[in-house]
Enzyme design. Structure first.
Site, PDB file in Angstrom:
ATOM      1  N   GLU A   1       0.843  -1.193   0.000  1.00 22.55           N
ATOM      2  CA  GLU A   1       0.000   0.000   0.000  1.00 22.55           C
ATOM      3  C   GLU A   1       0.883   1.249   0.000  1.00 22.55           C
ATOM      4  O   GLU A   1       1.918   1.299   0.674  1.00 22.55           O
ATOM      5  CB  GLU A   1      -0.895  -0.004   1.241  1.00 22.55           C
TER       6      GLU A   1
ATOM      7  N   LYS B   1     -10.005   1.664  -1.696  1.00 19.66           N
ATOM      8  CA  LYS B   1     -10.007   1.313  -0.280  1.00 19.66           C
ATOM      9  C   LYS B   1     -11.339   1.759   0.316  1.00 19.66           C
ATOM     10  O   LYS B   1     -11.735   2.924   0.202  1.00 19.66           O
ATOM     11  CB  LYS B   1      -8.847   1.987   0.439  1.00 19.66           C
TER      12      LYS B   1
ATOM     13  N   CYS C   1      -5.110  -2.881   3.214  1.00 16.53           N
ATOM     14  CA  CYS C   1      -4.735  -2.651   4.610  1.00 16.53           C
ATOM     15  C   CYS C   1      -5.919  -2.729   5.585  1.00 16.53           C
ATOM     16  O   CYS C   1      -6.376  -3.803   5.933  1.00 16.53           O
ATOM     17  CB  CYS C   1      -4.014  -1.311   4.726  1.00 16.53           C
TER      18      CYS C   1
END
Length: 515
Positions: A269, A345, A379
């Site tokens: 990331e 995300k 993440c």
């Protein structure tokens, strides 16, 4: 008189991902009063058992659909509901070692029913059953005429007996009986939304006349390519003097992974923040806008690497300014056929929101690749089990987790959650973290990582659920071979079967798009 080439042509073939939109449109025409199918459900069916999903194409238009899965006999011949036995429609209960085919859905465009399309779809299922040498086919047939006949037959069992005796002609069950299927029992509350049937169905069964119970090869599991090689790159944040230097460093790792014969290579990331180290230090809001300006070059260069090195690249994540002006943290996936996918995300961390103004995305779906469907969770997304479950339901056997954490605490949150996702969904999870330090790039000043390739915790896998892992805070690559067939085995016959053993009668997750 038209020429032969101008005649309408009917083709029955396996459904593919590109058919999803047309299949949904078809089901909306067939079931106008019911909640329409969602894209994720159709994708899940196709990805769970591609050989068992069929479309009928008439003159270039999809006018019929049949969805099927494999199940064990004990699952079929007990009371069950459609939601329970099909995994909420996603076909997540598919068992490649099952000895029966089970029909999830057959529907035909109302305007094309005189073309005997439904009969063709039933026949292609029968051919598949014979090819796989399974015991037979079963499904829940709608008691479509029950509501109209309820006064004469208050109990669905009595109504089914009358249909079997041919005292009553049911528009669905009688048709299926003419095709060679026999009603075995009433399935109560099989599909509560089916008002004309009172929610009930009949368990319909067709026995394969060619089934040989003595054959040593039964039951068969026909899968595609089983082994997928993945490489996770634990890259170090280091100062570069030019953006060319950054991309050459990335290319090095892509070429290494390709030389090892990897199908996928995954980067961390926000690894593109390294690009800013070659420029004067900026305040966070300006820095993130400057980084987004690299988006066209990043996409062009990464796509060229995927094509040139014949490898699928999970491009970590890269902040991108969307058309509406929002800044989003996006993982770009570059497939080796040249196609590009983007996964936003969904859950920015408090730091991302406050420091950079990053806004969460709205959609997560599997990405179809030449090695099967995959999912990407950036993440913090891995710390929300609903995300992984949606991707697993849609057919993902491998989930990629690019991450960026500054401390060991943050790393372990991702690591422990990634391991949990692998167990909960009986899939592989591949993490890729960034290490090293950059003093002139805000929010990338310190980093902690130990990238890993994680497995479910069951007998066929690594004892500790770790197929491979990197050393702590060392720039390196980690490679492992992942057997997709073993995942299928674990879901069907493992010591625990988390994905299949969910209680759909007690709980479920419903996304805003209905998936």
């Amino acid at each position: 008189m038209p020429t032969l080439s101008e005649k309408p042509r009917l083709e029955v073939r396996n459904a593919v991902a590109g058919d999803v939109k047309a299949i949904i449109a078809l089901t909306s025409r067939v079931y106008p009063e019911e909640t329409p199918y969602q894209p994720g459900i159709i994708r899940g069916q196709i990805n769970a058992f591609p050989e068992g999903q069929f479309v009928a194409v008439f003159d270039g238009e999809i006018v019929g659909y049949a969805a099927t899965l494999q199940l064990a006999e004990r699952q079929i011949f007990r009371q069950h509901t459609w939601d329970d036995i099909t995994g909420g429609g996603y076909a997540s209960r598919h068992n490649g070692k099952g000895d029966w085919l089970y029909g999830v859905e057959i529907c035909v465009d109302p305007g094309r029913r005189r073309a005997k399309i439904g009969k063709r779809l039933y026949e292609v299922r029968q051919r598949l059953c014979e090819q796989l040498d399974l015991k037979g086919i079963a499904f829940g047939g709608r008691l479509a005429g029950y509501k109209r006949a309820k006064k004469a037959y208050p109990k669905p069992d009595d109504y089914l007996e009358a249909v079997k005796a041919r005292d009553v002609d049911d528009p669905v069950i009688s048709f299926q009986m003419r095709l060679g299927f026999e009603p075995v029992r009433v399935l109560r509350r099989y599909h509560p939304e089916d008002k004309p049937a009172g929610g009930h169905a009949a368990l319909m069964v067709w026995n394969n006349p060619y089934f040989d119970p003595a054959a040593a090869t039964q039951p068969l599991s026909h899968r595609g390519r089983d082994t997928v090689r993945v490489t996770t790159v634990q890259i170090a944040a280091r100062k570069v003097t030019t953006h060319d230097e950054f991309f050459e460093h990335v290319r090095y790792f892509v070429e290494v992974a390709a030389d090892y014969g990897s199908d996928f290579v995954v980067f961390p990331e926000l690894f593109t923040l390294i690009l800013l180290s070659s420029e004067p230090e900026r305040p966070p809001s300006e820095a993130i806008k400057r980084l987004s300006a690299y988006t066209p070059e990043f996409i062009e260069r990464m796509q060229a690497m995927a094509l040139g090195c014949n490898i699928n690249i999970i491009g970590g994540s890269h902040p991108t300014i969307a058309e509406d002006g929002d800044i989003q943290n996006v993982s770009y996936v570059f497939l080796r056929d040249g196609t590009i996918h983007a996964q936003e995300k969904l859950h920015p961390t408090p730091d991302e929101r406050e420091y950079w103004g990053i806004v969460g995305g709205d959609v997560t779906d599997v990405i179809d690749t030449d090695c099967g469907p995959i999912g990407v969770m950036i993440c913090y997304d891995s710390e929300f089990p609903e995300v992984a479950r949606r991707l697993a339901d849609q057919g993902a056997r491998i989930l990629f987790v690019p991450y960026c954490t500054d401390t060991r605490h943050g790393h372990l949150r991702v690591r422990y959650c990634a391991a949990a996702r692998a167990i909960e969904n009986q899939c592989y999870v591949v993490t890729s973290g960034i290490t090293g330090n950059l003093s002139n790039v805000d929010n990338l000043d310190i980093n902690y990582a130990q990238s890993a390739i994680l497995t479910p915790c069951d007998m066929p896998f690594a004892r500790d659920g770790i197929a491979a892992e990197a050393s702590v805070n060392v720039e390196m690559v980690t490679v492992a071979d992942l057997n997709i067939g073993t995942i299928q085995w674990a879901r069907a016959q493992g010591a625990v079967r988390n994905l299949r053993d969910r209680r759909f009668d007690l709980y479920r997750v419903r996304w805003s798009d209905g998936g």
